[in-house]
Design an enzyme around this catalytic site. Structure first.
Site, PDB file in Angstrom:
ATOM      1  N   ARG A 112       1.509  -6.467  13.157  1.00 61.24           N
ATOM      2  CA  ARG A 112       0.535  -6.801  12.102  1.00 61.24           C
ATOM      3  C   ARG A 112       0.828  -8.174  11.533  1.00 61.24           C
ATOM      4  O   ARG A 112       1.971  -8.636  11.559  1.00 61.24           O
ATOM      5  CB  ARG A 112       0.550  -5.760  10.997  1.00 61.24           C
ATOM      6  CG  ARG A 112       1.859  -5.579  10.225  1.00 61.24           C
ATOM      7  CD  ARG A 112       2.049  -6.541   9.084  1.00 61.24           C
ATOM      8  NE  ARG A 112       3.125  -6.128   8.187  1.00 61.24           N
ATOM      9  CZ  ARG A 112       3.830  -6.963   7.454  1.00 61.24           C
ATOM     10  NH1 ARG A 112       3.646  -8.258   7.547  1.00 61.24           N
ATOM     11  NH2 ARG A 112       4.768  -6.514   6.639  1.00 61.24           N
ATOM     12  N   GLU A 211      -1.652  -4.813  -0.041  1.00 58.14           N
ATOM     13  CA  GLU A 211      -0.723  -5.811  -0.593  1.00 58.14           C
ATOM     14  C   GLU A 211      -1.235  -7.239  -0.364  1.00 58.14           C
ATOM     15  O   GLU A 211      -1.034  -8.124  -1.180  1.00 58.14           O
ATOM     16  CB  GLU A 211       0.661  -5.628   0.038  1.00 58.14           C
ATOM     17  CG  GLU A 211       1.696  -6.555  -0.542  1.00 58.14           C
ATOM     18  CD  GLU A 211       3.091  -6.275   0.004  1.00 58.14           C
ATOM     19  OE1 GLU A 211       3.553  -5.128  -0.121  1.00 58.14           O
ATOM     20  OE2 GLU A 211       3.700  -7.197   0.545  1.00 58.14           O
ATOM     21  N   ARG A 215      -4.630  -7.154   6.271  1.00 54.63           N
ATOM     22  CA  ARG A 215      -3.534  -6.873   7.184  1.00 54.63           C
ATOM     23  C   ARG A 215      -4.213  -6.625   8.526  1.00 54.63           C
ATOM     24  O   ARG A 215      -4.990  -5.659   8.659  1.00 54.63           O
ATOM     25  CB  ARG A 215      -2.741  -5.630   6.758  1.00 54.63           C
ATOM     26  CG  ARG A 215      -1.808  -5.866   5.567  1.00 54.63           C
ATOM     27  CD  ARG A 215      -0.596  -6.684   5.991  1.00 54.63           C
ATOM     28  NE  ARG A 215       0.199  -7.141   4.876  1.00 54.63           N
ATOM     29  CZ  ARG A 215       1.280  -6.515   4.419  1.00 54.63           C
ATOM     30  NH1 ARG A 215       1.678  -5.395   4.949  1.00 54.63           N
ATOM     31  NH2 ARG A 215       1.977  -7.035   3.438  1.00 54.63           N
ATOM     32  N   CYS A 257       3.932 -11.125  -1.201  1.00 58.10           N
ATOM     33  CA  CYS A 257       5.377 -10.885  -1.236  1.00 58.10           C
ATOM     34  C   CYS A 257       6.077 -11.991  -0.439  1.00 58.10           C
ATOM     35  O   CYS A 257       5.679 -12.268   0.698  1.00 58.10           O
ATOM     36  CB  CYS A 257       5.694  -9.520  -0.629  1.00 58.10           C
ATOM     37  SG  CYS A 257       7.472  -9.189  -0.532  1.00 58.10           S
ATOM     38  N   THR A 259       8.642 -12.016   1.274  1.00 56.60           N
ATOM     39  CA  THR A 259       9.211 -11.606   2.566  1.00 56.60           C
ATOM     40  C   THR A 259       8.216 -11.808   3.708  1.00 56.60           C
ATOM     41  O   THR A 259       8.603 -11.858   4.870  1.00 56.60           O
ATOM     42  CB  THR A 259       9.627 -10.113   2.584  1.00 56.60           C
ATOM     43  OG1 THR A 259       8.464  -9.312   2.374  1.00 56.60           O
ATOM     44  CG2 THR A 259      10.668  -9.808   1.556  1.00 56.60           C
ATOM     45  N   ARG A 266       4.870  -8.614  11.277  1.00 57.57           N
ATOM     46  CA  ARG A 266       5.880  -7.573  11.512  1.00 57.57           C
ATOM     47  C   ARG A 266       5.513  -6.898  12.828  1.00 57.57           C
ATOM     48  O   ARG A 266       4.468  -6.271  12.959  1.00 57.57           O
ATOM     49  CB  ARG A 266       5.922  -6.553  10.375  1.00 57.57           C
ATOM     50  CG  ARG A 266       7.203  -5.688  10.435  1.00 57.57           C
ATOM     51  CD  ARG A 266       7.404  -4.888   9.168  1.00 57.57           C
ATOM     52  NE  ARG A 266       6.661  -3.648   9.182  1.00 57.57           N
ATOM     53  CZ  ARG A 266       7.083  -2.503   9.722  1.00 57.57           C
ATOM     54  NH1 ARG A 266       8.264  -2.450  10.299  1.00 57.57           N
ATOM     55  NH2 ARG A 266       6.333  -1.421   9.679  1.00 57.57           N
ATOM     56  N   ARG A 295      13.515   0.669   9.770  1.00 57.45           N
ATOM     57  CA  ARG A 295      12.781   1.419   8.741  1.00 57.45           C
ATOM     58  C   ARG A 295      12.630   2.861   9.194  1.00 57.45           C
ATOM     59  O   ARG A 295      12.803   3.172  10.363  1.00 57.45           O
ATOM     60  CB  ARG A 295      11.371   0.842   8.515  1.00 57.45           C
ATOM     61  CG  ARG A 295      11.360  -0.523   7.893  1.00 57.45           C
ATOM     62  CD  ARG A 295       9.938  -0.981   7.527  1.00 57.45           C
ATOM     63  NE  ARG A 295       9.972  -2.315   6.948  1.00 57.45           N
ATOM     64  CZ  ARG A 295       8.939  -2.954   6.417  1.00 57.45           C
ATOM     65  NH1 ARG A 295       7.746  -2.375   6.389  1.00 57.45           N
ATOM     66  NH2 ARG A 295       9.049  -4.161   5.911  1.00 57.45           N
ATOM     67  N   GLU A 300       8.033   1.438   5.292  1.00 57.25           N
ATOM     68  CA  GLU A 300       9.062   0.998   4.363  1.00 57.25           C
ATOM     69  C   GLU A 300       9.352   2.063   3.309  1.00 57.25           C
ATOM     70  O   GLU A 300       8.458   2.788   2.882  1.00 57.25           O
ATOM     71  CB  GLU A 300       8.568  -0.273   3.667  1.00 57.25           C
ATOM     72  CG  GLU A 300       9.692  -1.030   3.004  1.00 57.25           C
ATOM     73  CD  GLU A 300       9.217  -2.351   2.445  1.00 57.25           C
ATOM     74  OE1 GLU A 300       8.045  -2.443   2.059  1.00 57.25           O
ATOM     75  OE2 GLU A 300      10.043  -3.273   2.402  1.00 57.25           O
TER      76      GLU A 300
END
Ligand code: ADP
Ligand code: ILO
Length: 342
Positions: A112, A211, A215, A257, A259, A266, A295, A300
Site C-alpha cells: 500500500r 489516516e 491508501r 504520520c 512514519t 508498506r 506486526r 498494527e
C-alpha cells in the site's frame, strides 16, 4: 497549554524529543490551516504507549514544527534535514521472484501507499466540507477506472455492520475506533466521508479518508510480490492522471504520520513461521538485517495468530519504492530459508 508531564509510561519519540526548550519555541505556532503543537502531540499525550506520538496537519507542519518533527524523522527513518527523497516506481528494477513457489509459507501479499491531495490539509486538520469534497473527487476518479482496476466505491455510512465487519475480517478494510486516530482528530464526523473502493477481484483497493486521504492498495493471495507491485504502480499512474498528490522534494509524499513520509509504502506478506517464531531473538535478527517490521496478523497493534506474522519494510523515507519492496522480498527469502532449516 502547559508543558506536558511525561512519566516512564510515555515511551513515544514525541515524549523523547519534546524538551521544555522545544515546547517553548513551538507552543504558540500555528499553520495556515490552524494546526498547532497541541493538536500535533494530542495522540501521544492521550496514548502514552504510542511509539511515535505525533501527527502533522499539513505540509507546513513539517516545517513549522521541525524542531520536534526533524529528530523524530531522523530517529525513525535515519533521514536528516539535508537529505533528499527520490522516488522510483520502475517495476523492471525490482528483482523479486516468488519466494514461496510451493505455497507453504506466504498466505498473501499486500503493498500500500498513502497519498494526500495537494490542495487540501491533511485529515487531522481538514473540515467536514473539505473531507466530503476529497471523498467526491477521489471516488469519482476511481469510479471512472477501466479494465482490471474497474470497480465500485462503497461509502462507509451506507454499509451494513455485517458487510463492514466482514471486509475488516478479510483484511480489506480499516478498523473503526482506532484510539490513536481518534485522539489525532482523524475520526471526526465518522463514518461520513469515509469508504472503500475495490475492483471486482478485490486485488486493487483504495481507502478514502482514513489516516491519509488515500491508501492505495494492491493485494492478492500467495507470494507473487512482483505482480502485486506491478498492479500498484499501474494504479498509481492512473490516479496521477486524475489528481495531484502532496509531494515535497525533501520529504517525498506528505502523510499525516511521519512514519509514512517518503514512499508512504508498506509492502507486506502474511507469512507462517511457526518454528522460527519460537526463537524471537533469531527471528528479529533477520528482520533487523533487512530493515523489516513484525506486526500481528490483524495489522498494527495486533498479535500473531497461529504463528502467522505480517512482515513489512520499516524504512519508507530516503529509500525508493523499489528498495522498500526489495528489502521485504530479500528478508522474506531468508526467513523462509531459516524456517525450513529448523
Ligand atoms: P497499514 O498497512 O495501512 O499501515 P494495518 O497494519 O492496520 O495498516 O493493516 C491494514 C490491514 O491490512 C489489516 O487488516 C492487515 O491485516 C491487512 N494486511 C496487511 N498486510 C497484509 C497481507 N500481506 N495480506 C493480507 N492482509 C494484510
Ligand atoms: N500514532 C501511533 C502509530 C504510529 C505509526 N503507525 C501508523 C499507523 N501511522 C503511535 O505513535 O504508536
Amino acid at each position: 497549554m502547559k508543558y506536558p508531564k511525561f512519566t516512564s509510561k510515555n515511551s513515544s519519540l514525541m515524549a523523547k524529543f519534546l524538551t521544555k526548550e522545544v515546547f517553548e519555541e513551538l507552543k504558540d505556532a500555528k499553520t495556515k490551516n490552524g494546526f498547532t503543537l497541541e493538536k500535533a502531540i494530542k495522540s501521544g499525550i492521550d496514548n502514552p504507549d504510542s511509539s511515535i506520538g505525533v501527527y502533522a496537519g499539513d505540509e507546513e507542519s513539517y516545517e513549522l514544527f521541525a524542531p520536534l518533527f526533524d529528530p523524530i524523522i531522523q530517529e525513525y527513518h535515519g533521514f536528516t534535514r539535508r537529505d533528499m527523497h527520490a522516488s522510483n516506481l520502475n517495476i523492471d528494477e525490482l528483482d523479486a521472484p516468488n519466494p514461496d513457489l510451493k505455497g507453504e509459507h506466504i498466505l498473501s501479499t499486500r503493498i500500500r501507499v498513502g497519498r494526500n491531495l495537494s490542495d487540501f490539509p491533511l485529515g487531522t486538520a481538514i473540515s467536514k466540507t473539505q473531507r466530503d469534497e476529497v471523498e467526491m473527487i477521489v471516488s469519482t476518479a476511481l469510479n471512472s477506472l477501466e479494465g482490471s482496476l474497474a470497480g465500485k466505491y462503497y461509502p462507509l455510512y451506507a454499509m451494513s455492520e455485517e458487510q463492514r465487519l466482514s471486509l475488516v475480517k478479510d483484511h480489506f478494510l480499516f478498523k473503526a475506533g482506532d484510539r490513536f486516530l481518534e485522539s489525532a482528530g482523524l475520526n471526526r464526523d465518522w463514518p461520513k466521508g469515509r469508504g472503500i473502493y475495490h475492483n471486482h477481484e478485490k486485488t486493487f483497493l483504495v481507502w478514502i479518508n482514513e489516516e491519509d486521504e488515500l491508501r492505495v492498495i494492491s493485494m492478492q493471495k500467495g507470494g507473487d510480490i512482483k505482480e502485486v507491485f506491478t498492479r500498484l504502480v499501474q494504479a498509481i499512474r492512473e490516479l496521477e492522471k486524475k489528481m495531484k498528490f502532496a509531494f515535497s522534494e525533501h520529504l517525498g509524499y506528505i502523510t499525516s504520520c511521519p512514519t509514512n513520509l517518503g514512499t508512504a509504502m508498506r509492502a507486506s506478506v502474511h507469512i507462517a513461521l511457526p518454528k522460527l517464531s519460537q526463537d524471537m531473538k533469531r527471528f528479529k535478527s533477520i528482520t533487523d538485517k533487512y530493515h523489516l517490521q513484525i506486526r500481528g496478523v490483524n495489522g498494527e497493534h495486533s498479535q500473531s495468530e497461529g504463528g502467522v506474522y505480517d512482515i513489512s519494510n520499516a524504512r519508507r523515507l530516503g529509500v525508493t519504492e523499489v528498495q522498500c519492496v526489495q528489502d521485504m522480498h530479500d528478508g522474506v527469502v531468508e526467513l523462509i530459508k531459516t524456517e525450513e532449516s529448523l
